[in-house]
Design a protein around this motif. Structure first.
Motif, short mmCIF file in Angstrom:
data_model
loop_
_atom_site.label_atom_id
_atom_site.label_comp_id
_atom_site.label_asym_id
_atom_site.label_seq_id
_atom_site.Cartn_x
_atom_site.Cartn_y
_atom_site.Cartn_z
N THR A 126 1.29 -1.76 -0.01
CA THR A 126 0.15 -0.38 -0.35
C THR A 126 0.61 1.01 0.27
O THR A 126 0.54 2.45 -0.63
N ALA A 127 2.36 0.97 1.11
CA ALA A 127 2.87 2.92 1.28
C ALA A 127 3.54 2.44 -0.36
O ALA A 127 3.44 4.21 -0.83
N GLU A 128 4.07 1.23 -0.95
CA GLU A 128 4.83 1.55 -2.41
C GLU A 128 3.63 2.42 -3.51
O GLU A 128 4.29 3.05 -4.07
N ALA A 129 2.57 1.56 -3.69
CA ALA A 129 1.27 2.33 -4.31
C ALA A 129 1.74 3.75 -4.09
O ALA A 129 1.41 4.56 -4.82
N ALA A 130 0.81 3.93 -2.85
CA ALA A 130 0.61 5.40 -2.41
C ALA A 130 2.36 6.28 -2.76
O ALA A 130 2.14 8.05 -2.73
N LEU A 131 3.18 6.11 -2.10
CA LEU A 131 4.21 6.48 -2.87
C LEU A 131 4.31 7.09 -4.43
O LEU A 131 5.32 8.24 -4.81
N GLN A 132 4.58 5.95 -4.84
CA GLN A 132 4.05 5.62 -6.63
C GLN A 132 2.66 7.28 -7.01
O GLN A 132 3.68 7.60 -8.44
N ARG A 133 1.87 7.26 -6.58
CA ARG A 133 1.37 8.44 -6.49
C ARG A 133 2.18 10.19 -6.36
O ARG A 133 2.16 10.65 -7.55
N LEU A 134 2.23 9.51 -4.90
CA LEU A 134 3.14 10.96 -5.06
C LEU A 134 4.46 11.62 -6.48
O LEU A 134 4.44 12.67 -6.40
N THR A 135 4.95 10.50 -6.28
CA THR A 135 5.93 10.42 -6.88
C THR A 135 6.02 11.49 -8.23
O THR A 135 6.47 12.45 -8.93
N THR A 136 4.72 10.95 -8.99
CA THR A 136 3.97 10.53 -10.34
C THR A 136 3.49 12.37 -10.59
O THR A 136 3.51 12.69 -11.12
N LEU A 137 3.16 12.55 -9.21
CA LEU A 137 2.75 14.14 -8.85
C LEU A 137 3.67 15.21 -8.87
O LEU A 137 3.42 15.90 -9.59
N LEU A 138 4.96 14.28 -8.57
CA LEU A 138 5.83 15.27 -8.55
C LEU A 138 6.30 15.97 -9.96
O LEU A 138 6.61 16.81 -9.70
N ARG A 139 6.33 14.32 -10.29
CA ARG A 139 7.37 14.75 -11.74
C ARG A 139 6.33 15.27 -12.70
O ARG A 139 6.47 15.84 -14.12
N THR A 140 4.72 15.26 -12.69
CA THR A 140 4.00 16.34 -13.65
C THR A 140 3.96 17.45 -13.13
O THR A 140 2.72 17.81 -13.83
N SER A 141 3.67 17.79 -12.53
CA SER A 141 3.00 18.57 -11.37
C SER A 141 3.94 20.26 -12.36
O SER A 141 4.99 20.35 -12.51
N ASP A 142 2.84 21.16 -12.82
CA ASP A 142 3.68 22.27 -13.23
C ASP A 142 3.62 23.44 -11.18
O ASP A 142 2.96 23.24 -11.28
N VAL A 143 5.69 23.84 -11.54
CA VAL A 143 5.54 24.32 -10.52
C VAL A 143 4.67 25.84 -10.16
O VAL A 143 5.70 26.34 -11.36
N ALA A 144 4.29 25.89 -9.27
CA ALA A 144 3.61 27.27 -9.29
C ALA A 144 4.32 28.16 -8.17
O ALA A 144 4.30 29.54 -8.25
N ASP A 145 5.02 27.25 -7.15
CA ASP A 145 5.51 27.80 -6.30
C ASP A 145 7.53 26.98 -5.80
O ASP A 145 7.16 25.46 -5.62
#
Length: 132
Positions: free
Chosen positions: A82-101
């Motif tokens: 479960t932690a690995e799956a959640a961490l993968q979602r967080l990593t994906t968020l980080l990689r695909t985010s438009d940096v506003a700050d």
């Protein structure tokens, strides 16, 4: 490995995780990366971050395997999955985010790296010495 050596290694792993969790808490509280314009994925950064931190807590709360029989998926193994799956979602968020700050992006990246390190420490029963 003797009992004393195993206990010493478990103690060191717990100490490493405690430091990492303290760092994660500081980053989330001080920088609030979930409120810094990084909401680019359904559910928002706050939910993805909360899910990842909650799943890491699930691993910390299951320190030992609980399988009744060999081959059974125990509570600890399920928590790690479960932690690995959640961490993968967080990593994906980080990689695909438009940096506003920049600060928010840095904080989210630092939390992601800290979670990877904590999960690696919790997952790895026999630590390999790292050369610095």
């Amino acid at each position: 490995m003797g009992t004393a050596d195993r206990i010493r290694e478990q103690s060191r792993a717990l100490d490493r995780v405690a430091v990492l969790v303290d760092d994660l808490t500081t980053l989330v509280v001080e920088f609030q990366p979930h409120r810094r314009g990084l909401d680019r994925i359904d559910g928002g950064t706050g939910w993805v971050l909360a899910d990842a931190l909650d799943s890491l807590a699930g691993v910390v709360c299951n320190p030992y395997p609980t399988a009744a029989q060999e081959g059974d998926l125990d509570d600890r193994a399920a928590a790690i999955e479960t932690a690995e799956a959640a961490l993968q979602r967080l990593t994906t968020l980080l990689r695909t985010s438009d940096v506003a700050d920049d600060e928010g992006f840095f904080a989210l990246g630092a939390v992601t790296v800290g979670m990877h390190r904590a999960l690696d420490t919790l997952r790895d029963p026999v630590r390999t010495p790292h050369l610095a």
